[in-house]
Write a protein that holds these residues in place. Structure first.
Motif, PDB file in Angstrom:
ATOM      1  N   PRO A  15       0.799  -1.227   0.000  1.00  0.00           N
ATOM      2  CA  PRO A  15       0.000   0.000   0.000  1.00  0.00           C
ATOM      3  C   PRO A  15       0.833   1.279   0.000  1.00  0.00           C
ATOM      4  N   LEU A  16       2.108   1.179   0.293  1.00  0.00           N
ATOM      5  CA  LEU A  16       2.935   2.370   0.371  1.00  0.00           C
ATOM      6  C   LEU A  16       3.595   2.729  -0.953  1.00  0.00           C
ATOM      7  N   VAL A 407       4.582   6.860   6.012  1.00  0.00           N
ATOM      8  CA  VAL A 407       4.465   5.594   6.732  1.00  0.00           C
ATOM      9  C   VAL A 407       3.448   5.700   7.864  1.00  0.00           C
ATOM     10  N   GLU A 408       3.497   6.792   8.607  1.00  0.00           N
ATOM     11  CA  GLU A 408       2.556   6.935   9.712  1.00  0.00           C
ATOM     12  C   GLU A 408       1.128   7.119   9.198  1.00  0.00           C
ATOM     13  N   GLN A 466      -7.215  13.105  10.210  1.00  0.00           N
ATOM     14  CA  GLN A 466      -6.871  12.787   8.828  1.00  0.00           C
ATOM     15  C   GLN A 466      -5.601  11.940   8.789  1.00  0.00           C
ATOM     16  N   ALA A 467      -5.528  11.086   7.800  1.00  0.00           N
ATOM     17  CA  ALA A 467      -4.357  10.239   7.556  1.00  0.00           C
ATOM     18  C   ALA A 467      -4.514   9.610   6.189  1.00  0.00           C
ATOM     19  N   ASP A 468      -3.787  10.140   5.218  1.00  0.00           N
ATOM     20  CA  ASP A 468      -3.890   9.641   3.853  1.00  0.00           C
ATOM     21  C   ASP A 468      -2.495   9.666   3.242  1.00  0.00           C
ATOM     22  N   PRO A 469      -1.813   8.503   3.159  1.00  0.00           N
ATOM     23  CA  PRO A 469      -0.428   8.485   2.682  1.00  0.00           C
ATOM     24  C   PRO A 469      -0.278   9.108   1.306  1.00  0.00           C
ATOM     25  N   GLY A 470       0.640  10.047   1.204  1.00  0.00           N
ATOM     26  CA  GLY A 470       0.900  10.712  -0.056  1.00  0.00           C
ATOM     27  C   GLY A 470       0.000  11.875  -0.356  1.00  0.00           C
TER      28      GLY A 470
END
Length: 479
Positions: A15-16, A407-408, A466-470
């Motif tokens: 997913p990263l 990552v977080e 909120q937390a949405d990688p990228g």
């Protein structure tokens, strides 16, 4: 020193990848090496400039993470007949493969440092060199810069020599294996001395007022389709191994200063404001820091296995901001010649596979010992090296910061709206409703904002907003 070491295990990589790929694109990180660089590297790997001195009799070993193959350093430790110790420290001789002004050299100046991402790295040199012909792997002889540093019974430096040599590593060791062997009393004599010499060098560090930060490694692992975040606390063997590198960097700086030409890694003393901020963080994290106790003594008292101590160690790295490279020539020592954390003159000379400046520093040390002028390709590059290294280091730091955010965010992306227990570790003076919280579980440090003034140093229940990688960074609000 990096603020956090990050790596990802297992299926957590998938997913990263998109966010990390976008980060590479935005920072113009090279995706590969040009064809002429690869071709030149292949030719060099097959025909390095070999030294006349054969030191393959010395039984060297390396200590690195298990999966590492770009091995810059190998060592052999022994007792001296008259008392004290002898440290043999072999450093990969990148200059034996890289032709000044050639394609590989030009590309290294463009990249400056190896960049580390959670899902891989972007190397300074092509793999055929950095993970093959120039790496000190235990599969054959390699050209190296062989340091021989004699220590007295207290671990202080008594004599230093460095020369080009052909060396051969006998074993590729990792930190956990080394620690187990030493603790069990089964380590060979040379390896067993790592604890003795490392401990003496740590005592020398304390005596001169230096400090090493045992910053934990942050690790993401996927369990049951969710992410967990953990810390790997450094082992004593990590610190003992680091002391050998520090010993060599200090010895190299002294050679340069004696000779009159060099490039030092320097760091001014931390300003009062930075120390005051760190004191506030210590209070917030429940770290006992009496006013009469020096910063270094507090750091040495910390246990990186404890979450609050680990968080404070991360905050301590802010005092290392401002480190740079200082060139001096003409036998005139620079006004700033000391690295404040090392508490001594210091140079980067032990990681030439991963850092551009080390190749040049090694040549300056060789010239100093031989009493000869450094090669012209070295002296002509000195003036620009600090700016090049500043540019490369800045990009590496940006990679690190952004990777932490990505990552977080990946760790928490499916938990928006959930409540967490946290501690407020920092509050902005001009915006008291904005600050930083350290979560108890998972081990995340992130921004918090909203509501009234935040209670510095106190527990606070927060909601993940909120937390949405990228896309968006992790943000909490007071619950």
């Amino acid at each position: 020193m990096p603020r956090r070491h990050l790596h990802v295990q297992g299926a957590a990589q998938a997913p990263l990848r998109a966010a990390l790929s976008a980060l590479r694109t935005s920072l113009d990180v090279p995706s590969g090496f040009p064809a002429d660089v690869l071709a030149e590297a292949e030719r060099a790997a097959g025909a390095p400039r070999l030294p006349a001195y054969d030191a393959t009799r010395i039984e060297l070993f390396t200590i690195d993470p298990p999966t590492s193959t770009d091995l810059d350093q190998a060592m052999h430790l022994e007792r001296r007949a008259g008392g004290g110790y002898r440290v043999y420290y072999a450093i990969a001789d990148v200059a034996a493969f890289v032709t000044p002004g050639g394609a590989v050299d030009a590309e290294a100046h463009r990249r400056v440092t190896t960049l580390y991402f959670p899902d891989g790295k972007t190397p300074l040199h092509p793999a055929v060199l950095s993970e093959g012909a120039a790496s000190l792997l235990p599969d054959g002889a390699r050209p190296a810069l062989l340091w021989c540093i004699d220590l007295d019974a207290d671990g202080a430096t008594a004599a230093t020599d460095v020369r080009r040599a052909l060396v051969r590593s006998r074993a590729k060791l990792d930190y956990e294996g080394v620690q187990k062997q030493i603790d069990a009393g089964t380590a060979p004599d040379s390896l067993a001395l790592l604890r003795d010499i490392g401990t003496l060098r740590e005592q020398q560090e304390v005596a001169r007022g230096g400090i090493s930060l045992n910053v934990p490694e942050q690790e993401i692992v996927e369990h049951d389709h969710r992410y967990d975040l953990t810390y790997r606390a450094p082992l004593p063997a990590d610190g003992w191994n680091a002391q050998i590198s520090l010993l060599t960097g200090i010895a190299g700086a002294e050679l340069m200063l004696t000779y009159g030409t060099g490039i030092l890694r320097t760091l001014p003393s931390a300003p009062d404001g930075a120390v005051a901020r760190l004191r506030r963080s210590a209070k917030a994290l429940g770290i006992d820091w009496p006013h009469h106790v020096p910063y270094a003594a507090v750091v040495r008292s910390l246990d990186p296995r404890r979450p609050h101590h680990a968080a404070f160690l991360q905050e301590c790295t802010t005092l290392l901001r401002g480190a740079g490279y200082t060139v001096f020539t003409g036998h005139t020592a620079p006004e700033l010649a000391v690295h404040a954390a090392v508490a001594a003159p210091y140079t980067h000379c032990t990681a030439p596979l991963r850092r551009l400046v080390d190749r040049y520093a090694g040549e300056l040390c060789l010239a100093a010992v031989a009493g000869q002028d450094p090669p012209e390709w070295v002296t002509s590059a000195l003036a620009e090296l600090p700016q090049e290294m500043a540019r490369g280091t800045s990009r590496a730091n940006t990679v690190e910061r952004e990777c932490v955010d990505i990552v977080e965010a990946a760790l928490l992306k499916d938990r928006v709206g959930e409540l967490f227990e946290a501690t407020v570790v920092d509050v902005k003076e001009q915006q008291p409703s904005v600050g930083t919280v350290h979560l108890s579980d998972p081990a995340v440090v992130a921004r918090v904002e909203g509501g009234g003034p935040l209670p510095l140093g106190e527990r606070l229940r927060v909601r993940l907003a909120q937390a949405d990688p990228g896309s968006t960074k992790v943000l909490f609000t007071p619950a």
